[in-house]
Scaffold this motif. Structure first.
Motif, PDB file in Angstrom:
ATOM      1  N   SER A 152       0.763  -1.115  -0.198  1.00 33.78           N
ATOM      2  CA  SER A 152       0.039   0.121   0.106  1.00 33.78           C
ATOM      3  C   SER A 152       0.809   1.370  -0.072  1.00 33.78           C
ATOM      4  O   SER A 152       0.368   2.236  -0.348  1.00 33.78           O
ATOM      5  CB  SER A 152      -0.821  -0.163   1.241  1.00 33.78           C
ATOM      6  N   TYR A 153       2.246   1.108   0.257  1.00 33.18           N
ATOM      7  CA  TYR A 153       3.047   2.286   0.481  1.00 33.18           C
ATOM      8  C   TYR A 153       3.828   2.321  -0.868  1.00 33.18           C
ATOM      9  O   TYR A 153       4.682   3.347  -1.036  1.00 33.18           O
ATOM     10  CB  TYR A 153       3.876   2.242   1.378  1.00 33.18           C
ATOM     11  N   ASP A 154       3.473   1.570  -1.701  1.00 33.52           N
ATOM     12  CA  ASP A 154       4.356   1.618  -2.799  1.00 33.52           C
ATOM     13  C   ASP A 154       3.310   1.567  -4.262  1.00 33.52           C
ATOM     14  O   ASP A 154       2.847   0.756  -4.869  1.00 33.52           O
ATOM     15  CB  ASP A 154       4.842   0.010  -3.166  1.00 33.52           C
ATOM     16  N   PRO A 155       3.246   2.924  -4.780  1.00 32.00           N
ATOM     17  CA  PRO A 155       2.428   3.227  -5.963  1.00 32.00           C
ATOM     18  C   PRO A 155       2.897   2.637  -7.096  1.00 32.00           C
ATOM     19  O   PRO A 155       4.195   2.457  -7.375  1.00 32.00           O
ATOM     20  CB  PRO A 155       2.174   4.703  -5.840  1.00 32.00           C
ATOM     21  N   ASN A 156       1.918   2.340  -8.206  1.00 33.62           N
ATOM     22  CA  ASN A 156       2.372   2.012  -9.453  1.00 33.62           C
ATOM     23  C   ASN A 156       3.195   2.930 -10.110  1.00 33.62           C
ATOM     24  O   ASN A 156       2.733   4.194  -9.899  1.00 33.62           O
ATOM     25  CB  ASN A 156       1.110   1.720 -10.288  1.00 33.62           C
ATOM     26  N   GLY A 157       4.274   2.731 -11.068  1.00 34.46           N
ATOM     27  CA  GLY A 157       4.959   3.632 -11.796  1.00 34.46           C
ATOM     28  C   GLY A 157       4.422   3.982 -12.903  1.00 34.46           C
ATOM     29  O   GLY A 157       3.567   3.333 -13.561  1.00 34.46           O
TER      30      GLY A 157
ATOM     31  N   PRO B 178      10.628   5.941   3.531  1.00 38.30           N
ATOM     32  CA  PRO B 178       9.392   5.541   4.389  1.00 38.30           C
ATOM     33  C   PRO B 178       8.074   5.743   3.430  1.00 38.30           C
ATOM     34  O   PRO B 178       8.023   6.086   2.530  1.00 38.30           O
ATOM     35  CB  PRO B 178       9.300   6.808   5.295  1.00 38.30           C
ATOM     36  N   GLY B 179       7.137   5.231   4.300  1.00 39.67           N
ATOM     37  CA  GLY B 179       5.691   4.970   3.576  1.00 39.67           C
ATOM     38  C   GLY B 179       5.135   6.427   3.142  1.00 39.67           C
ATOM     39  O   GLY B 179       4.387   6.360   2.210  1.00 39.67           O
ATOM     40  N   ASP B 180       5.497   7.453   3.962  1.00 41.98           N
ATOM     41  CA  ASP B 180       4.911   8.665   3.420  1.00 41.98           C
ATOM     42  C   ASP B 180       5.950   9.798   2.620  1.00 41.98           C
ATOM     43  O   ASP B 180       5.742  10.655   2.490  1.00 41.98           O
ATOM     44  CB  ASP B 180       4.689   9.437   4.614  1.00 41.98           C
TER      45      ASP B 180
ATOM     46  N   GLY C  88       4.490  -1.203   3.301  1.00 48.20           N
ATOM     47  CA  GLY C  88       3.182  -1.305   3.994  1.00 48.20           C
ATOM     48  C   GLY C  88       3.043  -2.857   4.009  1.00 48.20           C
ATOM     49  O   GLY C  88       1.679  -3.171   3.737  1.00 48.20           O
ATOM     50  N   TRP C  89       4.041  -3.782   4.010  1.00 48.36           N
ATOM     51  CA  TRP C  89       3.670  -4.929   4.082  1.00 48.36           C
ATOM     52  C   TRP C  89       3.138  -5.779   5.358  1.00 48.36           C
ATOM     53  O   TRP C  89       2.424  -6.718   5.269  1.00 48.36           O
ATOM     54  CB  TRP C  89       5.008  -5.771   4.126  1.00 48.36           C
TER      55      TRP C  89
ATOM     56  N   PRO D 158       2.838   4.389  11.898  1.00 49.63           N
ATOM     57  CA  PRO D 158       3.191   3.574  10.478  1.00 49.63           C
ATOM     58  C   PRO D 158       4.310   3.899   9.867  1.00 49.63           C
ATOM     59  O   PRO D 158       4.813   3.149   9.120  1.00 49.63           O
ATOM     60  CB  PRO D 158       1.785   3.744   9.837  1.00 49.63           C
ATOM     61  N   TYR D 159       4.741   5.326   9.858  1.00 46.56           N
ATOM     62  CA  TYR D 159       5.880   5.671   8.833  1.00 46.56           C
ATOM     63  C   TYR D 159       7.295   5.464   9.961  1.00 46.56           C
ATOM     64  O   TYR D 159       8.139   6.498   9.701  1.00 46.56           O
ATOM     65  CB  TYR D 159       5.669   6.984   8.270  1.00 46.56           C
TER      66      TYR D 159
END
Length: 955
Positions: free
Chosen positions: A335-340, A414-416, A457-458, A525-526
């Motif tokens: 969830s923290y890894d957006p599509n490129g 980090p996730g953010d 976000g694993w 979370p971050y």
């Protein structure tokens, strides 16, 4: 020519002395299961002038040196045994043919080894096509504890320098405890009163690992040994002490995973194109250490009584460290890894051969699995002879503690984070994710930009729990205590020359305790933390530098633990099992004539009563939260089962003309299942994805499980000869084993209402044919039907002096085995990886073809040998990232080793000194796993060559 010469010893000048009796024909000397641990020596003794001590015991002059002496001692053991055996004997004090026990015995007929995928060294031993669990392993005749869930021992815990002989029994013997269906491997230490004088040997070997391995870094190490043997008080007291220390810093290995090779997809100019899916590249080092000590004390006040106390301690450490980079090129892993977004691409036939993707969140991996195995083994044996009776008492213990610490850490953005990296590539062909050259805009070696964090976000992202890594800490303890009392009485009653009977009690307890959970840094979370240290690593395939550090021991300083206690961890990794095995046996020794042929042997039986109990956990999976830190409701359950076995056996050896032997072995044998299979715990839940509609399903151990059982027939023809002072033999052996029962993990239809696994709050199916039913499917190990395994073994040990005296010193040892089995196992319920979709798999450990070859030369102080070992494809076993054992297909391989030694002569100032140079894995034979089809490679690891240069001194 007669092989047996009545009841008297024979002398052969300048060679081995075979002490043959009409009953045991040397078995009591070399292979006594009554506790008389005798080192198979080459004693150059004149019977007429042989000295005796104050008790009238012969004083042997031990002159064991060299390749030929080791070979001839092993031939002596094989020739004089009542059973069908293979043997390895030390070439000199503390010098088996190879540095490890597994390497040495894997050169014997019908024996092969699986290499450890981390170090490349031989580890697990298979005999006659059966997995290591089917071997019984002994030290000085006593059953040994094991390190993992299974019963197969780690031979690395037994330094070869501390052993004198190793005998593999291929046919059953009623007086032998701890037998296995495949074989019984008895490792024997030296006994000090078998030596005629004080003997001291020291050695040191410098080593280099991973040489000539595609430019990867090498490792260094050493192996040092000390042996002291002495006799006191007019040879009534003997002492033997030994110590071994081994250190290996670990050579680099490159491990790459192209995520199965499949392409990813991205949109470019309004069209879907193929892009690299993802990749994982690691550099691994596997530093290892071993420290071993032994002590043996013998007391023999007269010729009729002897007491032996032996202690054996060994400790192995193995710290496998991986550093690398993994990531999805244009896709998402959490969830923290957006599509490129794909830019600057070159498209050829729908494939982006080059391009750049935004939003790349690489995972810098720094993982370590630290394992420490500690073995403590001891025994006290006393033997009294009086008026034709021999009474032996023996008490012993063996304990292995297996401690493991597995840290998996993630570093990145980090996730953010908002200013995410890009990744660019060139050279993509649409099929191989490892083929492109990658570059990133983010410097993954910069500790100011790359931190320890839950980067993708694993752990579930904002709705779950932080997971900046994972930790698993566990201990498995296995302890065996045994007590034995036996008696033997010589007699002359027809063909019966002696009767032997006794009782043995073995108490074994094994337990596993595992704790696991998420690693958390900072708050929220971050949360993040700096990467300790300054080290940087570059993986060969990616060429991208990344931060490197060792996370071992970082729990409590860098990380906090968020426990993860779900059903598989509670039921599969936390359990206790105990066994109480009582054995009574009766065996008669035989000697006589049949159809004009002299024979010797034995016939007997064991009656075994087994009482097993176990403790486990039942989990109410309907109440599992499924997230870290929230345990599933569970309660302790216990199981108990007892059963009996009657195991008859017979061994006969017929003397044929011209120094030939024809041996026959018959018997029933058993091998006990993995102790983890005996756990009573398990869990059940509602399976809504079953093809016939919702149904209850679960998994559990089986406390009522009984052993594998088999009937065995063994035949062996052997021809011995002595030509121009050199000894050799050729042999042809065949075997057939009928596996009456085989333990299988299968799905069973059960009523969970009576299983003890169903909670009152577990939801039942609400629709479909199973609506409202408590009947469902349970995966559990059961005693199923087996099949057969059969094979033939060809062996030759040929000194070239038999052809011409001018070839004296040259020789060859060669053997080949061919093995077939009717057993095929369903993959359902088994833990198997990379099966390629097959429904059945062959018998684990079975290579259909195994060949060993050793050429040697020994003369004028020089000893040289070159050896090759080959095994065909087989189904092996490895440990996965969750500390579970997994069956996997392993491609066959051939390894080549060489050794050169020069020993200074007795007439030189350097008498007793020898220099040795050796190379192992000369051809850099790789470890390859494949998916059903050998061409579909799942993993390939190369180890490079190992060079060693050493010196030893004996005085």
């Amino acid at each position: 020519m007669k092989i047996f010469n009545g009841k008297h010893a024979r002398n052969i000048n300048g060679a081995l002395v075979f002490k043959l009796s009409p009953v045991a024909a040397g078995c009591a000397v070399f292979l006594s299961a009554l506790g008389t641990n005798v080192y198979a020596q080459d004693a150059a003794v004149s019977q007429a002038a042989q000295a005796t001590d104050a008790n009238g015991n012969p004083v042997s002059t031990v002159t064991v040196t060299g390749i030929r002496r080791g070979i001839e001692a092993a031939i002596s053991i094989k020739k004089n045994s009542n059973s069908i055996v293979e043997a390895i004997s030390a070439e000199d004090i503390g010098k088996l043919p190879d540095a490890t026990v597994a390497e040495s015995i894997s050169r014997l007929p019908g024996v092969t080894a699986q290499r450890d995928k981390s170090s490349g060294r031989a580890s697990a031993i298979s005999v006659r096509g059966l997995s290591p669990d089917f071997n019984g392993t002994l030290l000085n005749g006593r059953e040994q504890a094991s390190a993992g869930d299974s019963r197969g021992v780690k031979f690395d815990l037994y330094p070869a320098e501390m052993l004198g002989t190793i005998t593999i029994y291929k046919s059953p013997d009623a007086s032998l405890m701890g037998q296995g269906i495949a074989s019984t491997i008895d490792q024997r230490t030296v006994m000090p009163l078998d030596f005629g004088k004080r003997t001291v040997a020291v050695g040191y070997k410098a080593m280099r690992f991973g040489e000539h391995n595609n430019g990867l870094g090498t490792g260094t190490g050493y192996r040092s040994t000390l042996t002291y043997i002495d006799q006191f008080a007019n040879r009534t007291i003997g002492v033997a002490l030994g110590a071994v220390k081994f250190n290996d810093t670990g050579a680099e290995q490159f491990q790459a995973d192209g995520w199965g090779g499949g392409a990813g997809s991205a949109t470019y100019n309004g069209q879907a194109v193929k892009v690299p899916n993802g990749f994982k590249t690691d550099v691994q080092r596997d530093p290892q250490t071993n420290k071993g000590v032994m002590g043996i004390l013998q007391f023999r006040p007269n010729k009729d009584f002897v007491t032996t106390v032996d202690l054996f301690h060994s400790k192995n450490t193995d710290n496998t460290k991986k550093t690398g980079l993994e990531g999805s090129v244009c896709g998402s892993t959490g969830s923290y890894d957006p599509n490129g977004v794909l830019t600057n691409a070159t498209i050829v036939d729908g494939v982006a051969t080059s391009g750049t993707c935004t939003n790349f969140k690489g995972d810098v991996r720094n993982h370590i699995e630290a394992v420490t195995d500690t073995l403590n083994s001891w025994g006290i044996n006393s033997r009294l002879r009086r008026e034709g009776w021999t009474v032996t008492g023996d008490i012993a213990g063996s304990k292995v503690t297996h401690d493991s610490n597995r840290y998996e850490t993630t570093a990145g953005q980090p996730g953010d984070a908002t200013n995410l990296s890009t990744i660019s590539w060139t050279g993509y062909n649409g099929k191989d994710n490892l083929a492109p050259t990658y570059t990133t805009s983010l410097n993954y070696a910069d500790r100011s930009q790359v931190v320890l964090t839950d980067h993708a976000g694993w752990g579930g992202g904002l709705t779950g729990n932080p997971q900046a890594g994972y930790v698993a800490v566990g201990t498995t303890t296995d302890e065996i205590k045994s007590y034995r009392l036996s008696a033997k009485h010589d007699m002359e009653l027809g063909p019966l020359t002696a009767v032997e009977f006794g009782v043995n009690r073995t108490n074994r307890s094994k337990g596993r305790d595992q704790n696991e959970g998420n690693l958390v840094v900072g708050t929220g979370p971050y949360g993040s933390a700096p990467v300790p240290g300054t080290d940087v690593m570059v993986t060969p395939q990616s060429g991208i530098p990344v931060v490197a550090w060792n996370p071992l021991g970082s729990l409590g300083t860098v990380y906090q633990l968020l426990p993860k206690v779900d059903q598989p961890i509670q039921t599969d990794k936390n359990w206790d099992v105990s066994e109480k095995v009582s054995t009574g046996y009766l065996m008669g020794n035989l000697e006589g004539e049949l159809f004009g042929l002299s024979y010797r042997g034995n016939i007997g039986a064991q009656y075994i009563h087994t009482n097993q109990s176990s403790t486990g956990t039942v989990v109410d999976t309907s109440k599992c939260a499924g997230v870290a830190g929230q345990a599933c409701p569970a309660y302790v359950v216990r199981g108990h089962h007892s059963y009996n076995d009657f195991l008859p056996s017979m061994n006969l050896g017929f003397e044929l003309p011209y120094d030939q032997m024809l041996r026959v072995g018959l018997g029933k044998t058993l091998s006990r299942t993995k102790m983890s299979d005996l756990r009573p715990g398990g869990g059940v839940s509602l399976n809504t994805s079953f093809h016939d509609g919702p149904i209850l399903s679960g998994s559990a151990g089986n406390p009522n499980l009984e052993p594998f059982r088999a009937k065995a027939l063994d035949l062996s023809w052997e021809k011995y000869f002595t030509v121009n002072g050199a000894k050799g033999y050729v042999a042809v052996a065949g075997f057939y084993k009928k596996l009456d029962t085989y333990v299988l993990t299968v799905p069973k239809t059960v009523d969970f209402a009576t299983s003890g696994l169903l909670s009152a709050k577990t939801p039942l199916p609400a629709s479909g044919p199973n609506a409202g039913s408590t009947v469902g499917i349970l995966n559990t190990p059961v005693n199923g039907t087996g099949g057969n395994i059969k094979g033939i073994e060809l062996t030759a040990s040929l000194p070239f002096a038999m052809l011409s005296k001018y070839l004296s010193g040259f020789g060859v040892e060669v053997n080949h085995s061919s093995t077939l089995s009717s057993v095929n196992l369903l993959t359902t319920g088994l833990t198997v990886i990379d099966t390629g979709g097959v429904a059945t798999i062959p018998l684990p450990g079975l290579s259909r073809q195994v060949t060993n070859l050793r050429l040697y030369y020994e003369a004028h102080g020089f000893r040289a040998s070159i050896a090759a070992k080959h095994r065909s494809d087989f189904l092996g076993e490895i440990s996965d990232f969750q500390d579970n054992n997994q069956l996997t297909f392993i491609r066959g391989n051939t390894t080549v080793d060489g050794q050169l030694t020069y020993e200074f002569g007795d007439n030189t100032m350097l008498k007793g000194l020898s220099l040795t140079a050796a190379v192992n894995n000369w051809t850099n034979s790789p470890f390859i796993r494949y998916a059903a089809n050998p061409s579909e490679i799942a993993e390939k690891i190369t180890f490079g060559r190992t060079y060693s240069l050493g010196a030893s001194y004996k005085f």
